[in-house]
Design a protein around this motif. Structure first.
Motif, PDB file in Angstrom:
ATOM      1  N   ILE A  42       0.841  -1.204   0.000  1.00  0.00           N
ATOM      2  CA  ILE A  42       0.000   0.000   0.000  1.00  0.00           C
ATOM      3  C   ILE A  42       0.873   1.249   0.000  1.00  0.00           C
ATOM      4  N   HIS A  43       1.934   1.215   0.781  1.00  0.00           N
ATOM      5  CA  HIS A  43       2.863   2.353   0.778  1.00  0.00           C
ATOM      6  C   HIS A  43       3.553   2.483  -0.579  1.00  0.00           C
ATOM      7  N   ALA A  44       3.916   1.354  -1.186  1.00  0.00           N
ATOM      8  CA  ALA A  44       4.657   1.381  -2.449  1.00  0.00           C
ATOM      9  C   ALA A  44       3.847   1.989  -3.588  1.00  0.00           C
ATOM     10  N   VAL A  45       2.524   1.845  -3.544  1.00  0.00           N
ATOM     11  CA  VAL A  45       1.690   2.414  -4.614  1.00  0.00           C
ATOM     12  C   VAL A  45       1.169   3.803  -4.246  1.00  0.00           C
ATOM     13  N   ASP A  46       1.720   4.376  -3.164  1.00  0.00           N
ATOM     14  CA  ASP A  46       1.366   5.742  -2.737  1.00  0.00           C
ATOM     15  C   ASP A  46      -0.119   5.891  -2.420  1.00  0.00           C
ATOM     16  N   LEU A  47      -0.670   4.877  -1.777  1.00  0.00           N
ATOM     17  CA  LEU A  47      -2.068   4.938  -1.354  1.00  0.00           C
ATOM     18  C   LEU A  47      -2.107   5.327   0.123  1.00  0.00           C
ATOM     19  N   PRO A  48      -2.608   6.497   0.463  1.00  0.00           N
ATOM     20  CA  PRO A  48      -2.666   6.904   1.875  1.00  0.00           C
ATOM     21  C   PRO A  48      -3.493   5.924   2.703  1.00  0.00           C
ATOM     22  N   LEU A  49      -2.993   5.601   3.895  1.00  0.00           N
ATOM     23  CA  LEU A  49      -3.671   4.650   4.774  1.00  0.00           C
ATOM     24  C   LEU A  49      -3.609   5.158   6.201  1.00  0.00           C
ATOM     25  N   LEU A  50      -4.702   4.985   6.908  1.00  0.00           N
ATOM     26  CA  LEU A  50      -4.761   5.362   8.317  1.00  0.00           C
ATOM     27  C   LEU A  50      -5.435   4.242   9.090  1.00  0.00           C
ATOM     28  N   LEU A  51      -4.841   3.879  10.210  1.00  0.00           N
ATOM     29  CA  LEU A  51      -5.428   2.873  11.094  1.00  0.00           C
ATOM     30  C   LEU A  51      -6.060   3.573  12.286  1.00  0.00           C
TER      31      LEU A  51
END
Length: 336
Positions: A42-51
């Motif tokens: 997810i980080h590699a494809v530059d998709l912002p993520l929040l837990l």
């Protein structure tokens, strides 16, 4: 978007395969072992993520005004990983925004959701193929010398699930999906609860609770990577040539941050005198950490050369905490 269930499953699996090739996932795992790094992808494809804690939801995919995903902090790491892979599937296949609840678990891997909303089927198929590709199952099986018939045994499937980073139930259903077990075998496997498998592995040791997993590690795990939780326990089952004076040096295990909670020996051949035994040590991590564990079998009075050694990398900092993923935090620290 696919117009029927079978096409949706194919589309999701193909999208997962494309992303694996883009990220060279297979090559990375063949080099360092372990499972598919979903949060790293997810980080590699530059998709912002929040837990964060999510009430009534496991995760969400947003596309307006910008792409991003949410994943709950209130479930075990295996569920966090599947949810993250599901949301990554929505992003990779350019789906509409989605709020995802427990149905993404009940639906996988063979039941279409009601209403013909095939984007959810596509995202489920993507998550399964991305997190548990058949080549990864076969790779772990080759390392452990598991044959297809061994997947009838609940203890083998449980250990496979840990190495895939998936839940026991999801692993059972995925083995069926790949035609590695039959429907009746899956039904039999699902009658066994992971807690019973943990109790059997731990013998007479009783932890405070059974929320963590229990890994069975042998010489076959040398050189691999263990991705687990801070609550996990480890049973090291190693052949020891004590008749020749060789002993496993578990002081090295303690130095790596583990505490030994049980230590026992089993005879390989009860009728043999002076033959090798099986050293069975149960260990717990003292604090959530990443690192490398290395132990050697050697004579105490003759430290070198060692007769055998076991080394593997481990990350026991799961499950994912609130905020940024562990993968993104590592990248930020490395870039600082």
């Amino acid at each position: 978007m696919a117009l029927d269930y079978a096409s949706a499953v194919r589309a999701g699996a193909m999208a997962a395969g494309r992303l694996h090739r883009q990220l060279s996932t297979r090559e990375v795992i063949e080099q360092q072992g372990g499972n598919v790094d979903v949060f790293g992808a997810i980080h590699a494809v530059d998709l912002p993520l929040l837990l964060r804690p999510l009430k009534g939801l496991l995760g969400a995919y947003l596309s307006d005004p910008a792409h991003g995903v949410l994943v709950t902090t209130e479930r075990p790491m295996s569920i966090q990983r599947f949810t993250a892979a599901h949301e990554l599937g929505h992003f990779s296949m350019q789906h509409q925004p989605s709020l995802d609840d427990e149905s993404i678990l009940r639906r996988m891997p063979t039941s279409p959701e009601p209403g013909g909303l095939f984007q959810e089927t596509e995202a489920d198929a993507f998550a399964i193929a991305f997190m548990m590709p058949k080549w990864l199952i076969l790779s772990h099986s080759a390392r452990q010398d598991w044959q297809v018939d061994d997947f009838r045994r609940a203890n083998v499937v449980y250990q496979l699930s840990l190495r895939l980073g998936a839940s026991y139930e999801a692993t059972c259903r995925t083995l069926l999906r790949y035609n590695l077990i039959s429907q009746s075998t899956m039904t039999d496997l699902l009658r066994t609860q992971p807690r019973a498998l943990k109790i059997d592995l731990l013998k007479d040791y009783r932890p405070a609770n059974y929320r963590g997993d229990v890994w069975l590690l042998t010489e076959r795990d040398a050189g691999t990577r263990i991705d687990g939780s801070r609550n996990d326990l480890f049973v090291l089952r190693l052949k020891e040539h004590s008749g020749g004076g060789y002993l496993w040096d578990f002081d090295q295990l303690i130095a790596s941050g583990f505490a030994i909670v049980r230590d026992d020996r089993e005879a390989v051949d009860a009728d043999a005198i002076g033959g090798p035994v099986v050293r069975r040590v149960t260990a717990a991590i003292e604090a959530a950490q990443r690192g490398r564990m290395s132990i050697e079998e050697r004579r105490p009075w003759q430290p070198v050369p060692a007769l055998a050694h076991l080394t593997f990398d481990f990350d026991l900092t799961g499950p994912e905490p609130e905020g940024l993923s562990r993968a993104e935090r590592r990248h930020l620290l490395e870039a600082a």
